[in-house]
Design a protein around this motif. Structure first.
Motif, PDB file in Angstrom:
ATOM      1  N   VAL A 187       0.832  -1.202   0.000  1.00  0.00           N
ATOM      2  CA  VAL A 187       0.000   0.000   0.000  1.00  0.00           C
ATOM      3  C   VAL A 187       0.867   1.253   0.000  1.00  0.00           C
ATOM      4  N   VAL A 188       1.895   1.265   0.840  1.00  0.00           N
ATOM      5  CA  VAL A 188       2.781   2.426   0.925  1.00  0.00           C
ATOM      6  C   VAL A 188       3.480   2.664  -0.409  1.00  0.00           C
ATOM      7  N   LEU A 189       3.950   1.597  -1.032  1.00  0.00           N
ATOM      8  CA  LEU A 189       4.594   1.706  -2.340  1.00  0.00           C
ATOM      9  C   LEU A 189       3.635   2.290  -3.366  1.00  0.00           C
ATOM     10  N   ALA A 190       2.423   1.747  -3.435  1.00  0.00           N
ATOM     11  CA  ALA A 190       1.447   2.204  -4.422  1.00  0.00           C
ATOM     12  C   ALA A 190       1.061   3.657  -4.189  1.00  0.00           C
ATOM     13  N   ALA A 191       0.735   3.994  -2.945  1.00  0.00           N
ATOM     14  CA  ALA A 191       0.282   5.345  -2.638  1.00  0.00           C
ATOM     15  C   ALA A 191       1.356   6.381  -2.946  1.00  0.00           C
ATOM     16  N   ASN A 192       2.598   6.108  -2.559  1.00  0.00           N
ATOM     17  CA  ASN A 192       3.674   7.066  -2.808  1.00  0.00           C
ATOM     18  C   ASN A 192       3.972   7.207  -4.293  1.00  0.00           C
ATOM     19  N   LYS A 193       3.888   6.107  -5.037  1.00  0.00           N
ATOM     20  CA  LYS A 193       4.112   6.174  -6.475  1.00  0.00           C
ATOM     21  C   LYS A 193       3.032   7.019  -7.148  1.00  0.00           C
ATOM     22  N   ILE A 194       1.781   6.835  -6.726  1.00  0.00           N
ATOM     23  CA  ILE A 194       0.678   7.612  -7.297  1.00  0.00           C
ATOM     24  C   ILE A 194       0.832   9.092  -6.960  1.00  0.00           C
ATOM     25  N   ILE A 195       1.132   9.404  -5.700  1.00  0.00           N
ATOM     26  CA  ILE A 195       1.301  10.797  -5.283  1.00  0.00           C
ATOM     27  C   ILE A 195       2.418  11.458  -6.085  1.00  0.00           C
ATOM     28  N   ASP A 196       3.551  10.780  -6.212  1.00  0.00           N
ATOM     29  CA  ASP A 196       4.702  11.351  -6.922  1.00  0.00           C
ATOM     30  C   ASP A 196       4.399  11.545  -8.410  1.00  0.00           C
ATOM     31  N   THR A 197       3.730  10.565  -9.028  1.00  0.00           N
ATOM     32  CA  THR A 197       3.449  10.650 -10.460  1.00  0.00           C
ATOM     33  C   THR A 197       2.451  11.755 -10.775  1.00  0.00           C
ATOM     34  N   VAL A 198       1.404  11.864  -9.966  1.00  0.00           N
ATOM     35  CA  VAL A 198       0.416  12.923 -10.174  1.00  0.00           C
ATOM     36  C   VAL A 198       1.061  14.293  -9.972  1.00  0.00           C
ATOM     37  N   TYR A 199       1.922  14.395  -8.971  1.00  0.00           N
ATOM     38  CA  TYR A 199       2.566  15.690  -8.721  1.00  0.00           C
ATOM     39  C   TYR A 199       3.491  16.083  -9.874  1.00  0.00           C
ATOM     40  N   SER A 200       4.255  15.123 -10.374  1.00  0.00           N
ATOM     41  CA  SER A 200       5.169  15.437 -11.478  1.00  0.00           C
ATOM     42  C   SER A 200       4.414  15.754 -12.762  1.00  0.00           C
ATOM     43  N   THR A 201       3.189  15.229 -12.905  1.00  0.00           N
ATOM     44  CA  THR A 201       2.391  15.467 -14.113  1.00  0.00           C
ATOM     45  C   THR A 201       1.617  16.773 -14.046  1.00  0.00           C
ATOM     46  N   PHE A 202       1.012  17.050 -12.889  1.00  0.00           N
ATOM     47  CA  PHE A 202       0.092  18.188 -12.777  1.00  0.00           C
ATOM     48  C   PHE A 202       0.551  19.271 -11.799  1.00  0.00           C
ATOM     49  N   GLY A 203       1.539  18.971 -10.973  1.00  0.00           N
ATOM     50  CA  GLY A 203       1.922  19.932  -9.941  1.00  0.00           C
ATOM     51  C   GLY A 203       0.925  20.000  -8.807  1.00  0.00           C
ATOM     52  N   ILE A 204       0.123  18.943  -8.642  1.00  0.00           N
ATOM     53  CA  ILE A 204      -0.890  18.874  -7.583  1.00  0.00           C
ATOM     54  C   ILE A 204      -0.571  17.687  -6.688  1.00  0.00           C
ATOM     55  N   LYS A 205      -0.539  17.916  -5.376  1.00  0.00           N
ATOM     56  CA  LYS A 205      -0.179  16.852  -4.442  1.00  0.00           C
ATOM     57  C   LYS A 205      -1.434  16.224  -3.860  1.00  0.00           C
ATOM     58  N   LEU A 206      -1.609  14.938  -4.092  1.00  0.00           N
ATOM     59  CA  LEU A 206      -2.745  14.205  -3.540  1.00  0.00           C
ATOM     60  C   LEU A 206      -2.520  13.902  -2.064  1.00  0.00           C
ATOM     61  N   GLU A 207      -3.618  13.873  -1.306  1.00  0.00           N
ATOM     62  CA  GLU A 207      -3.580  13.489   0.100  1.00  0.00           C
ATOM     63  C   GLU A 207      -4.480  12.277   0.309  1.00  0.00           C
ATOM     64  N   PRO A 208      -4.013  11.265   1.043  1.00  0.00           N
ATOM     65  CA  PRO A 208      -4.864  10.101   1.295  1.00  0.00           C
ATOM     66  C   PRO A 208      -6.114  10.474   2.098  1.00  0.00           C
ATOM     67  N   GLU A 209      -7.211   9.835   1.772  1.00  0.00           N
ATOM     68  CA  GLU A 209      -8.435   9.969   2.556  1.00  0.00           C
ATOM     69  C   GLU A 209      -8.477   8.913   3.649  1.00  0.00           C
ATOM     70  N   VAL A 210      -7.840   7.782   3.418  1.00  0.00           N
ATOM     71  CA  VAL A 210      -7.836   6.694   4.392  1.00  0.00           C
ATOM     72  C   VAL A 210      -6.865   6.996   5.533  1.00  0.00           C
ATOM     73  N   ARG A 211      -7.029   6.255   6.623  1.00  0.00           N
ATOM     74  CA  ARG A 211      -6.169   6.409   7.797  1.00  0.00           C
ATOM     75  C   ARG A 211      -5.273   5.176   7.926  1.00  0.00           C
ATOM     76  N   PHE A 212      -4.013   5.414   8.322  1.00  0.00           N
ATOM     77  CA  PHE A 212      -3.026   4.344   8.394  1.00  0.00           C
ATOM     78  C   PHE A 212      -2.611   4.094   9.843  1.00  0.00           C
ATOM     79  N   PHE A 213      -2.421   2.808  10.176  1.00  0.00           N
ATOM     80  CA  PHE A 213      -1.956   2.429  11.507  1.00  0.00           C
ATOM     81  C   PHE A 213      -0.768   1.485  11.374  1.00  0.00           C
ATOM     82  N   ASN A 214       0.297   1.789  12.138  1.00  0.00           N
ATOM     83  CA  ASN A 214       1.375   0.809  12.265  1.00  0.00           C
ATOM     84  C   ASN A 214       1.082  -0.043  13.489  1.00  0.00           C
TER      85      ASN A 214
END
Length: 339
Positions: free
Chosen positions: A299-326
């Motif tokens: 999940v961490v790999l996927a989410a960070n890859k999506i955030i980075d790719t969207v930011y590099s494409t559009f200059g917009i930073k996505l924020e997760p809606e879900v909550r994470f627990f270690n």
């Protein structure tokens, strides 16, 4: 050891030592003196929660049920305990000819989670119908009530994510729905409804969501994984110069909400797999545990890859809606990635 798969809809393959069900107000009172998300974790259906590791602190499952309907000349009121299923409440309200919640059909989760997240869909946010919220103070043990205004609702936000995040648990939500009903048809396919009724809107919303969103009972997912970004007019102009078809919705404060799923799709990520996590090929805003074997690192790999790719494409930073627990607390993606 208890598998956590059954306690959160993404069904990550991790475990917990202690799982306890809560069915009464006295069960909540027994938690006074402890810190939420540090001494214990509380879930309803777990539809907005991801366990990234085995859980070392107790997990409590909210099954505090009950609802009461009453009315005055202009409004219906429904007092609903926090463990009730959200979609079941929407269906029940329509069966009792109480209208207004139909646009929020099939949103996963419990009633207690609805104010925290200020859930919304198809032009409606739940705060429009919340009269008050009753919660237990985990420090003092007092039962307190907040008015709608005191809840500080915002887009996917409330006081329960901030000042009251670790020292309160919602017990009951009072909904206030006007007897004079008017449809909300601003979004998507709802605009095409002729002679709309609450039931026809409910059915259309269910049909749309079922066509686009995977059933978490079949494929693990947490619904919308990212928030729809809120941007300024200047930012919108910048992006639409390059991407004229970007869907945007004006908000009352002069900002604009844009579609995170569209950004992910146009960044070329729809259907992509990251380990055991997949971007849903029908709705890119949804990530899935597509083979049932996903763990937190996927999940961490996927989410960070999506955030980075969207930011590099559009200059917009996505924020997760879900909550994470270690293993012992709630964390952000950045915290987990750095650990």
């Amino acid at each position: 050891m208890n598998s956590l798969k059954q306690f959160h809809t993404f069904q990550l393959n991790h475990y917990a030592n202690d799982v306890v069900k809560i069915t009464s107000e006295d069960d909540f009172k027994a938690l006074v003196g402890q810190i939420l998300n540090k001494d214990f974790v509380l879930v309803g259906s777990g539809s907005n929660t991801l366990f990234l590791e085995n859980l070392a602190i107790p997990l409590y499952v909210n099954e505090y049920l009950g609802k009461t309907l009453f009315e005055d000349n202009d409004f219906y009121y429904i007092d609903v305990n926090s463990g009730e299923n959200w979609h079941s409440l929407v269906s029940w309200s329509l069966e009792n000819e109480v209208y207004g919640l139909e646009n929020l059909a099939l949103i996963p989760g419990t009633v207690g989670a609805a104010p925290i997240q200020n859930i919304g869909a198809y032009g409606v946010e739940v705060n429009q119908f919340i009269d008050s919220v009753v919660y237990i103070d985990l420090v003092s043990g007092e039962i307190n009530s907040l008015t709608n205004l005191e809840c500080n609702f915002g887009y996917r936000d409330s006081i329960f994510k901030h000042e009251l995040a670790t020292n309160s648990i919602i017990l009951t939500v009072r909904f206030k729905l006007p007897k004079e009903w008017s449809p909300v048809l601003e979004y998507g396919e709802l605009k095409n409804l002729e002679c709309p009724t609450p039931i026809s809107i409910f059915n259309e919303v269910c049909s749309i969501r079922n066509s686009k969103l995977p059933d978490p009972m079949i494929i693990g997912n947490a619904g919308s994984f990212f928030k729809n970004p809120i941007i300024t007019k200047l930012e919108l102009n910048r992006v639409t110069e390059l991407f004229p078809s970007l869907p945007s919705y004006p908000l009352k404060d002069g900002t604009f909400k844009i579609a995170a799923g569209w950004l992910i799709d146009k960044a070329g990520l729809k259907g992509k797999e990251f380990g055991n996590v997949r971007v849903n090929p029908k709705q890119a805003l949804v990530l899935t545990n597509h083979n049932g074997e996903a763990q937190g690192q996927d999940v961490v790999l996927a989410a960070n890859k999506i955030i980075d790719t969207v930011y590099s494409t559009f200059g917009i930073k996505l924020e997760p809606e879900v909550r994470f627990f270690n293993k012992d607390k709630e964390v952000t993606l950045a915290d987990y990635y750095a650990s």
